[in-house]
Write an enzyme that holds these catalytic residues in place. Structure first.
Site, PDB file in Angstrom:
ATOM      1  N   ASN A 110      -6.981   0.036  14.378  1.00  0.00           N
ATOM      2  CA  ASN A 110      -8.418  -0.042  14.104  1.00  0.00           C
ATOM      3  C   ASN A 110      -8.764  -1.364  13.418  1.00  0.00           C
ATOM      4  O   ASN A 110      -9.848  -1.528  12.881  1.00  0.00           O
ATOM      5  CB  ASN A 110      -8.862   1.129  13.208  1.00  0.00           C
ATOM      6  N   HIS A 131      -7.225  -2.522  10.744  1.00  0.00           N
ATOM      7  CA  HIS A 131      -7.007  -2.548   9.289  1.00  0.00           C
ATOM      8  C   HIS A 131      -5.847  -3.478   8.923  1.00  0.00           C
ATOM      9  O   HIS A 131      -4.974  -3.766   9.719  1.00  0.00           O
ATOM     10  CB  HIS A 131      -6.803  -1.137   8.713  1.00  0.00           C
ATOM     11  N   GLU A 158      -9.695  -0.198   5.587  1.00  0.00           N
ATOM     12  CA  GLU A 158     -10.178   0.455   6.795  1.00  0.00           C
ATOM     13  C   GLU A 158     -11.529  -0.128   7.246  1.00  0.00           C
ATOM     14  O   GLU A 158     -12.212  -0.794   6.450  1.00  0.00           O
ATOM     15  CB  GLU A 158     -10.336   1.955   6.510  1.00  0.00           C
ATOM     16  N   ASP A 190       0.830  -1.209   0.000  1.00  0.00           N
ATOM     17  CA  ASP A 190       0.000   0.000   0.000  1.00  0.00           C
ATOM     18  C   ASP A 190       0.863   1.257   0.000  1.00  0.00           C
ATOM     19  O   ASP A 190       2.093   1.177   0.069  1.00  0.00           O
ATOM     20  CB  ASP A 190      -0.964  -0.004   1.196  1.00  0.00           C
TER      21      ASP A 190
END
Ligand code: F6R
Length: 244
Positions: A136, A138, A143, A67
């Site tokens: 979180n 991810h 997300e 990414d």
């Protein structure tokens, strides 16, 4: 999915590096996708050392960058591209034909996504993904709430990612979107290692391993991966109740 607990981050990283070597020994043309960030840092270092020590032929191995932060130049310290270059491409001396990463400065990011998907398809899929887990839940920049059927895509980053992400940069950096491989790539990958270490990862590891499978907590999808491994040190495993 299997969860394995190591007594230290060093042992977890050493195991990962050895498995990475084994994948390449078994299939010299293997396609391997690695995350940037802190979790796989030592595994990358150990992998590069072992390649040299054991004289592993990596001339046909192909690397895919997981990414990137949209809008960041590869020159910026802390960008994923910068990490990949320093951790893998330079130490291994990979030729340009041996890797593919997102160009997060491209005018047309959809085309960037299509290019990545086409490269992965042309390689007959990913043999091994080595990823981390965000605070979180991810994986990559998938997300909370992400469509689990997506391949490469551009996504608005969650508040947690935006604030935690500052740790990678020397100065405050404007972050907004991410470009990432999708969870469909993860699920299609022949093998996945998710690495997590340290006490601060204990809550997210517990949710990933024992929580409900839910796209609001993307890493929970690992529970459905037939060849998925969650590799954790004792601190990151400290809230686990049961082991799979
Ligand atoms: C980085 C990436 C992220 C990180 C995750 C954990 O390329 O894809 O998903 O893997 O945020 O980051 P660390 O390892 O720094 O705790």
């Amino acid at each position: 999915m299997v969860t394995t607990i190591f007594s230290s981050y060093e042992l977890l990283s050493d195991f990962t590096a050895n498995e990475w070597i084994n994948v390449i020994k078994a299939n010299p043309t293997a396609t391997i996708c690695v995350a940037s960030g802190d979790s796989p840092k030592l595994a990358c270092e150990l992998f590069c050392e072992k390649v040299k020590e054991q004289q592993i032929d990596i001339s046909k191995f192909f690397f895919v960058g997981l990414d990137e932060w949209v809008g960041l130049s590869p020159e910026i310290f802390g960008s994923c591209h910068n990490d990949f270059r320093k951790r893998l491409i330079q130490p291994l001396g990979l030729a340009a034909s041996q890797y593919h990463m997102f160009d997060a400065l491209a005018a047309d990011l959809q085309t960037e996504c299509s290019k990545m998907d086409a490269v992965i398809k042309s390689r007959d899929g990913i043999d091994l993904m080595i990823v981390g887990i965000g605070m979180n839940g991810h994986i990559g920049f998938n997300e909370p709430g992400v469509d689990v059927d997506l391949l490469s895509h551009v996504i608005e980053l969650d508040e947690t990612t935006l604030s935690v992400g500052q740790k990678y940069f020397k100065e405050k950096t404007v972050l907004q979107k991410g470009i990432t491989l999708g969870l469909k790539h993860l699920m299609n990958s022949k093998k996945v290692f998710l690495l997590a270490n340290g006490e601060r990862k204990a809550t997210v590891v517990q949710k990933a391993v024992e929580g409900k499978i839910n796209n609001q907590f993307p890493a929970s999808i690992m529970q459905q991966h037939k060849n998925g491994y969650i590799l954790v040190d004792e601190a990151a495993a400290s809230l686990l109740n049961k082991l799979s």
